[in-house]
Design a protein around this motif. Sequence first.
Motif, short mmCIF file in Angstrom:
data_model
loop_
_atom_site.label_atom_id
_atom_site.label_comp_id
_atom_site.label_asym_id
_atom_site.label_seq_id
_atom_site.Cartn_x
_atom_site.Cartn_y
_atom_site.Cartn_z
N GLY A 58 -11.33 0.57 1.91
CA GLY A 58 -10.65 1.20 3.02
C GLY A 58 -9.22 1.61 2.67
N VAL A 59 -8.55 2.19 3.65
CA VAL A 59 -7.24 2.79 3.40
C VAL A 59 -6.13 1.77 3.22
N SER A 60 -6.40 0.49 3.48
CA SER A 60 -5.36 -0.53 3.30
C SER A 60 -5.28 -1.05 1.87
N ALA A 61 -6.22 -0.65 1.00
CA ALA A 61 -6.23 -1.12 -0.40
C ALA A 61 -5.07 -0.49 -1.17
N PRO A 62 -4.12 -1.28 -1.67
CA PRO A 62 -2.96 -0.72 -2.38
C PRO A 62 -3.31 -0.25 -3.78
N VAL A 63 -2.67 0.83 -4.21
CA VAL A 63 -2.87 1.36 -5.57
C VAL A 63 -1.52 1.54 -6.26
N ASP A 64 -0.72 2.49 -5.79
CA ASP A 64 0.64 2.65 -6.29
C ASP A 64 1.45 3.34 -5.19
N GLU A 65 2.76 3.46 -5.38
CA GLU A 65 3.64 3.94 -4.31
C GLU A 65 3.24 5.32 -3.80
N ARG A 66 3.02 6.25 -4.69
CA ARG A 66 2.72 7.63 -4.28
C ARG A 66 1.36 7.69 -3.60
#
Length: 220
Positions: free
Chosen positions: A132-140
Motif C-alpha cells: 500500500g501507499v504507506s510503504a516507505p521507499v525514499d524521500e522523492r
Amino acid sequence: MSPLDTEQVLRPDVHEPFSFTQIGLGWQPWLPPLPIEQMTDRHYDGLVEAERAKMPYFALLVREPEILRARTLTDFDVFQNTEGGLPQWERELAATAASRVNGCVFCASVHAKNASRMSERTADVQRLLDEGVSAPVDERWDAIVEAARALTVTPSEFSIEHVRALSDAGLNDLDIADAIAGAAFFNWANRLMLSLGEPTVPPRARAAMEAEAALSAASA
C-alpha cells in the motif's frame, strides 16, 4: 484451493484478480460496448487510435465519442508529453498510487507495469502494490505517493505541506503540476472504470498470478 478457483457462482466464466499485480489483466464491462460494425467515422475520431475499437473499455466509452476524445487527449498530454516536467515513470507512479488507494486493480496493473518498465524499479513498484501507499521507499518516491494518496482520498486533504514535501524532494513547479495531474486524472478515471465493469484474469495470466502469489507468500 487457489484464490483463482473461487469464482462467483452466478458468473463461473469470470476469474477475478485476488491481489494487485503488474501482470496484464482483462476487463469486462457490465454494459454492452459498441460493436465494431456499428462504428462510424465519428466514433473512430473519438477513439483517436483506431485499434482501441477492439478494447472493451474504449468500445463502451465511444458511445459518447466527443467525450471520449477529450478524455483520451487529456490522458495523452498528462502521461506522454515529454516537453519538460516530471519523468514519465513518476507520472505513472502517481497514477499507480491513486489506483492503489481507489482499489482499481486493472488501472494499477497498467500503470505499475509502465512505472516498472520505465524506471527499472520493479521491486519498489511491487512493494507499493503489496503493502500500500504507506510503504516507505525514499524521500522523492514517498512525497509523490503521499501527494497522490491525499488527492485521491479527497482533494481537500492535499495541502501546502504536500507541495512543500514535493519541492523539498527536488521537484520544480512543472514537476509538481505533473505529479498532481497524474494522480488527479486517474483518481477520476478509476472511479469511472470501477462503476462500469470489473477486472478479469485472462487464461494466459492465471499461471503467472499463481506464481506471483506463491512467491509473495514465500517471502512474507
